[in-house]
Design a protein around this motif. Structure first.
Motif, PDB file in Angstrom:
ATOM      1  N   TRP A   1       0.833  -1.207   0.000  1.00 58.01           N
ATOM      2  CA  TRP A   1       0.000   0.000   0.000  1.00 58.01           C
ATOM      3  C   TRP A   1       0.865   1.255   0.000  1.00 58.01           C
ATOM      4  O   TRP A   1       0.562   2.238  -0.672  1.00 58.01           O
ATOM      5  CB  TRP A   1      -0.903   0.022   1.235  1.00 58.01           C
ATOM      6  CG  TRP A   1      -1.860  -1.125   1.332  1.00 58.01           C
ATOM      7  CD1 TRP A   1      -2.448  -1.796   0.297  1.00 58.01           C
ATOM      8  CD2 TRP A   1      -2.352  -1.740   2.528  1.00 58.01           C
ATOM      9  NE1 TRP A   1      -3.272  -2.784   0.777  1.00 58.01           N
ATOM     10  CE2 TRP A   1      -3.240  -2.775   2.136  1.00 58.01           C
ATOM     11  CE3 TRP A   1      -2.146  -1.511   3.889  1.00 58.01           C
ATOM     12  CZ2 TRP A   1      -3.909  -3.579   3.071  1.00 58.01           C
ATOM     13  CZ3 TRP A   1      -2.803  -2.306   4.819  1.00 58.01           C
ATOM     14  CH2 TRP A   1      -3.673  -3.321   4.400  1.00 58.01           C
TER      15      TRP A   1
ATOM     16  N   VAL B   1      -0.306   4.907   3.616  1.00 56.35           N
ATOM     17  CA  VAL B   1      -0.946   3.783   2.925  1.00 56.35           C
ATOM     18  C   VAL B   1      -2.274   4.154   2.267  1.00 56.35           C
ATOM     19  O   VAL B   1      -2.905   3.317   1.625  1.00 56.35           O
ATOM     20  CB  VAL B   1      -1.185   2.600   3.891  1.00 56.35           C
ATOM     21  CG1 VAL B   1       0.123   2.130   4.509  1.00 56.35           C
ATOM     22  CG2 VAL B   1      -2.198   2.969   4.981  1.00 56.35           C
TER      23      VAL B   1
ATOM     24  N   GLY C   1      -2.936   3.288  -1.521  1.00 58.05           N
ATOM     25  CA  GLY C   1      -2.915   1.851  -1.749  1.00 58.05           C
ATOM     26  C   GLY C   1      -4.156   1.177  -1.203  1.00 58.05           C
ATOM     27  O   GLY C   1      -4.735   0.289  -1.839  1.00 58.05           O
ATOM     28  N   CYS C   2      -4.590   1.595  -0.014  1.00 56.20           N
ATOM     29  CA  CYS C   2      -5.812   1.044   0.557  1.00 56.20           C
ATOM     30  C   CYS C   2      -7.028   1.441  -0.271  1.00 56.20           C
ATOM     31  O   CYS C   2      -7.961   0.649  -0.444  1.00 56.20           O
ATOM     32  CB  CYS C   2      -5.970   1.519   2.003  1.00 56.20           C
ATOM     33  SG  CYS C   2      -4.771   0.804   3.144  1.00 56.20           S
TER      34      CYS C   2
ATOM     35  N   GLU D   1      -7.678  -0.931  -2.995  1.00 53.20           N
ATOM     36  CA  GLU D   1      -8.318  -2.178  -2.579  1.00 53.20           C
ATOM     37  C   GLU D   1      -9.799  -1.966  -2.296  1.00 53.20           C
ATOM     38  O   GLU D   1     -10.631  -2.830  -2.579  1.00 53.20           O
ATOM     39  CB  GLU D   1      -7.604  -2.755  -1.354  1.00 53.20           C
ATOM     40  CG  GLU D   1      -6.219  -3.285  -1.653  1.00 53.20           C
ATOM     41  CD  GLU D   1      -5.836  -4.456  -0.774  1.00 53.20           C
ATOM     42  OE1 GLU D   1      -6.745  -5.183  -0.304  1.00 53.20           O
ATOM     43  OE2 GLU D   1      -4.631  -4.647  -0.555  1.00 53.20           O
TER      44      GLU D   1
END
Length: 335
Positions: free
Chosen positions: A67, A311, A314-315, A318
């Motif tokens: 992330w 992060v 990156g999170c 998701e």
């Protein structure tokens, strides 16, 4: 449920950096997004963050590093417009009193361009190891304003109100995304969520241009200096399960004293502000999808501790993947 061609109606609970980046990823993908937040972005824990892009106090490391690498890429691009985005590329050094060669961050070290081991003569007194790198350093008040503007440009909205339950938050939506941070302790409820209190002092910068961090794993006191446009941020603390948001004068004095051991001129620097934030910690980040009691799909994205800024993007990727699975009728999938 809304048709795929029109996107989904999504409610994002939480208006900090995690909630806003998740909302942006969804809105820019064509979903209709409304962020529900009790506090304005400037009143969230994110606004108190030092803003250095580096994995810190966040598990699981393997996912967190992935992330972080994604966020590094995004923030590096945003750093081309620092006045607008609050992101800048700044050189600095991460050090430890022990040799940190096996600290689980090897993939991060491999991914950061130009990162290298610090030479012995570069290390501050008392430090056994260190890494020098040029990384994003984010002015959080400016960055949060940028994120709100970017969300609005993508058609997303922000509603200021208290959320009493996830079911209530998503009552008129296709999916709810839970980015409530420390609030998840009561909202989910999740007793594993707890605060890690961080206190910092902002002083007039006497001319320090590089960032410097010394943070041993698990230490309750750290030493960091982060040059921001609004002043030099000195830190810090990491006090588990401490709920107070009031600055402690003795702690502030100790923070300044630690910084002054490296830069004696800081002992005389004019103090501009005292700040305290509560990092939303958890043994591991919860980034999963499930169905709530009434059947509503919910994506959880909380428990990022001291690594939220690092992060976030990156999170958000998701979260977008999980919401797409809901849209395609394949989710939610527990993970």
């Amino acid at each position: 449920m809304t048709s795929n061609a029109e996107g989904l109606d999504v409610r994002v609970v939480g208006g900090g950096v995690i909630g806003l980046t998740s909302a942006i990823a969804l809105a820019e993908d064509g979903h209709r997004v409304r962020v529900l937040s009790r506090d304005p972005a400037g009143g969230t824990t994110s606004a108190v963050a030092g803003g250095l892009c580096w994995p810190y106090r966040i598990q699981p490391y393997e996912r967190a590093v992935a992330w972080s690498v994604r966020s590094f890429q995004v923030l590096t691009e945003l750093a081309e417009r620092p006045a607008e985005t609050g992101a800048r590329m700044v050189t600095g050094m991460m050090t430890a009193t022990t040799d940190g060669a096996e600290d689980g961050l090897a993939a991060w070290y491999d991914a950061v361009p130009g990162l290298r081991r610090a030479r012995a003569e570069e290390l501050p007194e008392g430090c056994a190891s260190g890494w020098r790198a040029r990384t994003p350093l984010v002015d959080m008040p400016t960055h949060l304003h940028y994120l709100e503007q970017r969300l609005a440009a993508a058609g997303g909205t922000v509603e200021r109100r208290e959320v009493t339950s996830l079911e209530e938050a998503g009552a008129a939506a296709d999916v709810v995304v839970n980015c409530s941070g420390l609030g998840a302790r009561a909202l989910v409820p999740d007793p594993d969520v707890h605060p890690v209190q961080g206190q910092l002092v902002v002083v007039e910068n006497p001319g320090i241009e590089e960032w410097s961090v010394s943070a041993d794993a698990g230490a309750s006191d750290t030493t960091y200096l982060l040059p921001q446009p609004y002043g030099l941020v000195l830190g810090g603390t990491a006090r588990e399960n401490a709920w107070s948001r009031e600055p402690d004068p003795a702690v502030a004095a100790a923070i300044v004293a630690r910084a002054a051991r490296r830069f004696p001129e800081l002992a005389r620097a004019r103090v501009l502000a005292h700040k305290v934030g509560l990092r939303p910690a958890r043994p591991a980040v919860r980034l999963t999808a499930e169905r709530l009691s009434g059947g509503l799909p919910c994506v959880h994205n909380y428990g990022h501790g001291g690594g939220g800024v690092t992060v976030a993007w990156g999170c958000a990727d998701e979260v977008l993947r999980m919401v797409r699975e809901v849209e395609e009728g394949r989710g939610p999938v527990r993970g």
